[in-house]
Design a protein around this motif. Structure first.
Motif, PDB file in Angstrom:
ATOM      1  N   LYS A 192       0.846  -1.213   0.000  1.00  0.00           N
ATOM      2  CA  LYS A 192       0.000   0.000   0.000  1.00  0.00           C
ATOM      3  C   LYS A 192       0.867   1.243   0.000  1.00  0.00           C
ATOM      4  O   LYS A 192       0.586   2.210  -0.693  1.00  0.00           O
ATOM      5  N   HIS A 193       1.920   1.211   0.824  1.00  0.00           N
ATOM      6  CA  HIS A 193       2.825   2.358   0.915  1.00  0.00           C
ATOM      7  C   HIS A 193       3.498   2.642  -0.429  1.00  0.00           C
ATOM      8  O   HIS A 193       3.564   3.785  -0.867  1.00  0.00           O
ATOM      9  N   LYS A 194       3.960   1.596  -1.094  1.00  0.00           N
ATOM     10  CA  LYS A 194       4.601   1.747  -2.409  1.00  0.00           C
ATOM     11  C   LYS A 194       3.608   2.252  -3.456  1.00  0.00           C
ATOM     12  O   LYS A 194       3.956   3.026  -4.339  1.00  0.00           O
ATOM     13  N   ALA A 195       2.364   1.799  -3.358  1.00  0.00           N
ATOM     14  CA  ALA A 195       1.327   2.197  -4.325  1.00  0.00           C
ATOM     15  C   ALA A 195       0.995   3.696  -4.183  1.00  0.00           C
ATOM     16  O   ALA A 195       0.562   4.326  -5.138  1.00  0.00           O
ATOM     17  N   ASN A 196       1.201   4.234  -2.985  1.00  0.00           N
ATOM     18  CA  ASN A 196       0.899   5.649  -2.743  1.00  0.00           C
ATOM     19  C   ASN A 196       1.996   6.567  -3.273  1.00  0.00           C
ATOM     20  O   ASN A 196       1.834   7.775  -3.262  1.00  0.00           O
ATOM     21  N   TYR A 197       3.129   6.013  -3.692  1.00  0.00           N
ATOM     22  CA  TYR A 197       4.228   6.830  -4.204  1.00  0.00           C
ATOM     23  C   TYR A 197       4.446   6.632  -5.676  1.00  0.00           C
ATOM     24  O   TYR A 197       4.104   5.844  -6.347  1.00  0.00           O
TER      25      TYR A 197
END
Length: 185
Positions: A180-185
């Motif tokens: 999720k964190h990677k998808a937000n960047y």
């Protein structure tokens, strides 16, 4: 309807170990996981021995276990594999559908698989199961091989009885957060 006798004791040792683990988790207030009973209709009862000889499943089951771990809803199915190849025929479409719906409700679904040949217990995240499932639907293999698995999801056995799957559940949750964190960047 499926005959109860045909698969009656398959996986019973695995389920007994999971039940012991779940009891320990409950005692320590770590989790509350229950075995989902499968409704059966008895056909033949041995009155002398006091047990059912033959029965039929009344309906399709969903998964073997359901509950909550520290506020996280979880469901999983327990499976056994004797060799190197796990046939996806051991997982039914209605189970995959239930897991999909469970995940859509912010729950965590997974398989707990015992590979007898290697004496290894394995936590398979729903996402990994879905990858193999989709591959089979797309005309690929209707199974997966042991060597295809990410062995960092191997489950530790504690005191020879408890299958400590909460560590792998935590890993699954961390992996989800990282994605999720990677998808937000």
């Amino acid at each position: 309807m499926a005959s109860w006798k045909s698969r009656g004791l398959r996986g019973s040792m695995l389920e007994e170990m999971i039940n012991i683990t779940n009891s320990k988790y409950r005692e320590k207030c770590l989790a509350l996981i229950q075995k989902v009973p499968t409704p059966i209709t008895p056909i033949s009862i041995d009155k002398e021995k006091g047990h059912i000889d033959l029965a039929f499943f009344e309906q399709k089951s969903t998964v073997d276990y359901i509950g909550v771990v520290q506020g996280v809803p979880v469901c999983f199915d327990a499976k056994e594999c004797a060799g190197d190849t796990f046939s996806l025929r051991n997982v039914h479409e209605h189970q995959v559908q239930f897991m999909k719906e469970f995940e859509a409700q912010k729950g965590v679904a997974f398989l707990l698989i015992y590979f007898k040949k290697y004496d290894i217990y394995y936590y398979m995240p729903y996402e990994m199961l879905l990858k193999f499932w989709q591959r089979s639907l797309d005309g690929g293999k209707k199974s997966f091989r042991f060597e295809e698995l990410d062995m960092s999801y191997q489950i530790k056995v504690v005191n020879g009885v408890c299958i400590h799957y909460l560590e792998q559940l935590q890993r699954d949750l961390l992996d989800r957060d990282n994605k999720k964190h990677k998808a937000n960047y």
